[in-house]
Scaffold this motif. Structure first.
Motif, mmCIF file in Angstrom:
data_model
loop_
_atom_site.group_PDB
_atom_site.id
_atom_site.type_symbol
_atom_site.label_atom_id
_atom_site.label_comp_id
_atom_site.label_asym_id
_atom_site.label_seq_id
_atom_site.Cartn_x
_atom_site.Cartn_y
_atom_site.Cartn_z
ATOM 1 N N PHE A 33 70.909 33.838 -33.725
ATOM 2 C CA PHE A 33 69.490 34.133 -33.879
ATOM 3 C C PHE A 33 68.923 33.509 -35.140
ATOM 4 O O PHE A 33 69.638 33.250 -36.109
ATOM 5 C CB PHE A 33 69.227 35.649 -33.896
ATOM 6 N N GLN A 34 67.624 33.270 -35.117
ATOM 7 C CA GLN A 34 66.852 32.849 -36.284
ATOM 8 C C GLN A 34 65.679 33.801 -36.431
ATOM 9 O O GLN A 34 65.011 34.120 -35.447
ATOM 10 C CB GLN A 34 66.353 31.412 -36.139
ATOM 11 N N GLN A 35 65.435 34.252 -37.644
ATOM 12 C CA GLN A 35 64.407 35.254 -37.910
ATOM 13 C C GLN A 35 63.424 34.732 -38.954
ATOM 14 O O GLN A 35 63.822 34.187 -39.976
ATOM 15 C CB GLN A 35 65.068 36.535 -38.411
ATOM 16 N N ILE A 36 62.137 34.914 -38.686
ATOM 17 C CA ILE A 36 61.086 34.504 -39.626
ATOM 18 C C ILE A 36 60.130 35.679 -39.820
ATOM 19 O O ILE A 36 59.616 36.233 -38.842
ATOM 20 C CB ILE A 36 60.305 33.277 -39.123
ATOM 21 N N GLN A 37 59.893 36.018 -41.070
ATOM 22 C CA GLN A 37 58.947 37.079 -41.400
ATOM 23 C C GLN A 37 57.726 36.471 -42.084
ATOM 24 O O GLN A 37 57.845 35.692 -43.022
ATOM 25 C CB GLN A 37 59.604 38.110 -42.329
ATOM 26 N N ARG A 38 56.535 36.846 -41.601
ATOM 27 C CA ARG A 38 55.284 36.347 -42.160
ATOM 28 C C ARG A 38 54.426 37.509 -42.640
ATOM 29 O O ARG A 38 54.445 38.593 -42.045
ATOM 30 C CB ARG A 38 54.512 35.526 -41.113
ATOM 31 N N ASP A 39 53.643 37.258 -43.710
ATOM 32 C CA ASP A 39 52.747 38.291 -44.209
ATOM 33 C C ASP A 39 51.472 38.333 -43.390
ATOM 34 O O ASP A 39 51.325 37.612 -42.387
ATOM 35 C CB ASP A 39 52.456 38.093 -45.706
ATOM 36 N N ASP A 40 50.507 39.173 -43.816
ATOM 37 C CA ASP A 40 49.295 39.343 -43.026
ATOM 38 C C ASP A 40 48.379 38.127 -43.052
ATOM 39 O O ASP A 40 47.400 38.058 -42.294
ATOM 40 C CB ASP A 40 48.518 40.577 -43.490
ATOM 41 N N ASN A 41 48.698 37.141 -43.899
ATOM 42 C CA ASN A 41 47.958 35.878 -43.928
ATOM 43 C C ASN A 41 48.669 34.762 -43.176
ATOM 44 O O ASN A 41 48.200 33.616 -43.159
ATOM 45 C CB ASN A 41 47.705 35.444 -45.373
ATOM 46 N N GLY A 42 49.804 35.069 -42.592
ATOM 47 C CA GLY A 42 50.554 34.074 -41.840
ATOM 48 C C GLY A 42 51.516 33.261 -42.670
ATOM 49 O O GLY A 42 52.150 32.332 -42.157
ATOM 50 N N ASN A 43 51.657 33.582 -43.962
ATOM 51 C CA ASN A 43 52.580 32.851 -44.822
ATOM 52 C C ASN A 43 54.008 33.332 -44.613
ATOM 53 O O ASN A 43 54.259 34.533 -44.448
ATOM 54 C CB ASN A 43 52.193 33.041 -46.286
ATOM 55 N N VAL A 44 54.958 32.396 -44.626
ATOM 56 C CA VAL A 44 56.362 32.748 -44.442
ATOM 57 C C VAL A 44 56.873 33.481 -45.687
ATOM 58 O O VAL A 44 56.806 32.971 -46.795
ATOM 59 C CB VAL A 44 57.215 31.499 -44.175
ATOM 60 N N VAL A 45 57.362 34.690 -45.478
ATOM 61 C CA VAL A 45 57.906 35.502 -46.563
ATOM 62 C C VAL A 45 59.404 35.295 -46.678
ATOM 63 O O VAL A 45 59.954 35.184 -47.778
ATOM 64 C CB VAL A 45 57.605 36.995 -46.329
ATOM 65 N N GLN A 46 60.074 35.217 -45.529
ATOM 66 C CA GLN A 46 61.533 35.087 -45.541
ATOM 67 C C GLN A 46 62.032 34.529 -44.221
ATOM 68 O O GLN A 46 61.433 34.768 -43.165
ATOM 69 C CB GLN A 46 62.178 36.447 -45.814
ATOM 70 N N GLN A 47 63.109 33.763 -44.290
ATOM 71 C CA GLN A 47 63.780 33.246 -43.109
ATOM 72 C C GLN A 47 65.247 33.638 -43.169
ATOM 73 O O GLN A 47 65.833 33.719 -44.247
ATOM 74 C CB GLN A 47 63.643 31.732 -43.017
ATOM 75 N N ALA A 48 65.822 33.890 -42.012
ATOM 76 C CA ALA A 48 67.222 34.297 -41.957
ATOM 77 C C ALA A 48 67.831 33.826 -40.648
ATOM 78 O O ALA A 48 67.121 33.501 -39.691
ATOM 79 C CB ALA A 48 67.346 35.815 -42.082
ATOM 80 N N ASN A 49 69.167 33.800 -40.597
ATOM 81 C CA ASN A 49 69.855 33.465 -39.355
ATOM 82 C C ASN A 49 71.202 34.157 -39.325
ATOM 83 O O ASN A 49 71.693 34.646 -40.342
ATOM 84 C CB ASN A 49 70.018 31.949 -39.197
ATOM 85 N N GLY A 50 71.780 34.230 -38.132
ATOM 86 C CA GLY A 50 73.066 34.886 -37.993
ATOM 87 C C GLY A 50 73.491 34.975 -36.550
ATOM 88 O O GLY A 50 73.082 34.166 -35.707
ATOM 89 N N THR A 51 74.306 35.997 -36.233
ATOM 90 C CA THR A 51 74.857 36.170 -34.896
ATOM 91 C C THR A 51 74.653 37.611 -34.441
ATOM 92 O O THR A 51 74.510 38.530 -35.253
ATOM 93 C CB THR A 51 76.356 35.838 -34.854
ATOM 94 N N PHE A 52 74.658 37.786 -33.124
ATOM 95 C CA PHE A 52 74.419 39.110 -32.548
ATOM 96 C C PHE A 52 75.373 39.339 -31.379
ATOM 97 O O PHE A 52 75.575 38.464 -30.536
ATOM 98 C CB PHE A 52 72.975 39.203 -32.069
ATOM 99 N N LEU A 53 75.977 40.540 -31.329
ATOM 100 C CA LEU A 53 76.847 40.951 -30.241
ATOM 101 C C LEU A 53 76.384 42.306 -29.722
ATOM 102 O O LEU A 53 75.956 43.162 -30.494
ATOM 103 C CB LEU A 53 78.305 41.064 -30.696
ATOM 104 N N LEU A 54 76.517 42.525 -28.418
ATOM 105 C CA LEU A 54 76.114 43.783 -27.799
ATOM 106 C C LEU A 54 77.132 44.209 -26.762
ATOM 107 O O LEU A 54 77.661 43.396 -26.009
ATOM 108 C CB LEU A 54 74.754 43.615 -27.105
ATOM 109 N N SER A 55 77.420 45.510 -26.726
ATOM 110 C CA SER A 55 78.172 46.119 -25.636
ATOM 111 C C SER A 55 77.470 47.431 -25.303
ATOM 112 O O SER A 55 77.456 48.346 -26.132
ATOM 113 C CB SER A 55 79.628 46.380 -26.032
ATOM 114 N N ARG A 56 76.829 47.493 -24.148
ATOM 115 C CA ARG A 56 76.068 48.679 -23.790
ATOM 116 C C ARG A 56 76.987 49.872 -23.574
ATOM 117 O O ARG A 56 78.129 49.703 -23.142
ATOM 118 C CB ARG A 56 75.277 48.413 -22.505
#
Length: 220
Positions: free
Chosen positions: A46-69
């Motif tokens: 996954f890649q994650q992007i967080q933006r403030d209320d003006n649309g400016n990028v606050v932070q970017q992150a990446n990693g992996t995700f696993l799921l077992s229901r």
């Protein structure tokens, strides 16, 4: 980046979006329902992007995700900070490698006031959310989810789906910020070792145990 209640909520919502991989649905609500019918395990980057209320990028992150229901998952950040969020179905652990600290909670307490029903499905989904089909735009199928509870840290979530999987997930929080997560290398129903949903805590790491009748520094 620190663990917040909305972060846990968002990763569960992303699970619902990811589950559409390989399914064709004319409406967003049908895409969500496909999750409960078809997906038992899942892995993705996954890649994650967080933006403030003006649309400016606050932070970017990446990693992996696993799921077992129904309630096992591993959400691991590689950049910009090494952090691991793990649930074995009963115990939830959040490991901040940089801070050398692990927070431990019961899974039910951790997911209280979050859309945990997206992992279990059933009629509870409609009880927790107002679900609105957003129609089709630019070849994507959209669904809009608004929590019915008043004590959540987010206002709404938009999911955009294609026939081959999720295209975009956006969470809108109460501060006007937007967090978007996109996924790649999605694998539906892969074999995942049970050890992936456990976390062995190193001896030199502080443990904050938030479980009932437990104190600090006692959980491993």
């Amino acid at each position: 980046m620190r663990m917040t209640r909305w972060l846990v909520a968002f990763l569960l919502l992303c699970v619902a979006g990811l589950a559409q991989a390989g399914q064709e649905a004319d409406q967003g609500s049908e895409a969500l329902q496909a999750f409960y019918n078809k997906v038992h395990t899942l892995s993705a980057d996954f890649q994650q992007i967080q933006r403030d209320d003006n649309g400016n990028v606050v932070q970017q992150a990446n990693g992996t995700f696993l799921l077992s229901r129904p309630n096992k998952f591993r959400w691991e950040y590689d950049q910009p900070y090494k952090q691991i969020i793990v649930s074995n179905g009963q115990i939830f652990k959040f490991y901040d490698v940089g801070l050398a600290q692990v927070t431990v909670r019961n899974i039910n307490a951790t997911l209280k006031a979050t859309p945990a029903v997206l992992l279990t499905g059933g009629e509870a989904l409609g009880e927790a959310f107002e679900i609105t089909d957003g129609g089709k735009r630019d070849g994507l199928t959209w669904v809009h989810l608004t929590p019915k509870a008043d004590n959540t840290d987010f206002k709404s979530v938009d999911l955009a789906l294609t026939n081959n999987g999720p295209a975009l997930r956006k969470l809108h929080d109460n501060l006007g910020q937007t967090t978007s997560i996109t996924f790649g290398n999605v694998k539906v129903n892969p074999d995942i070792a049970a050890s992936k949903f456990t976390l062995e805590v190193p001896d030199n790491v502080e443990v904050v145990d938030g479980r009932a009748k437990r104190g600090r520094g006692t959980a491993r």
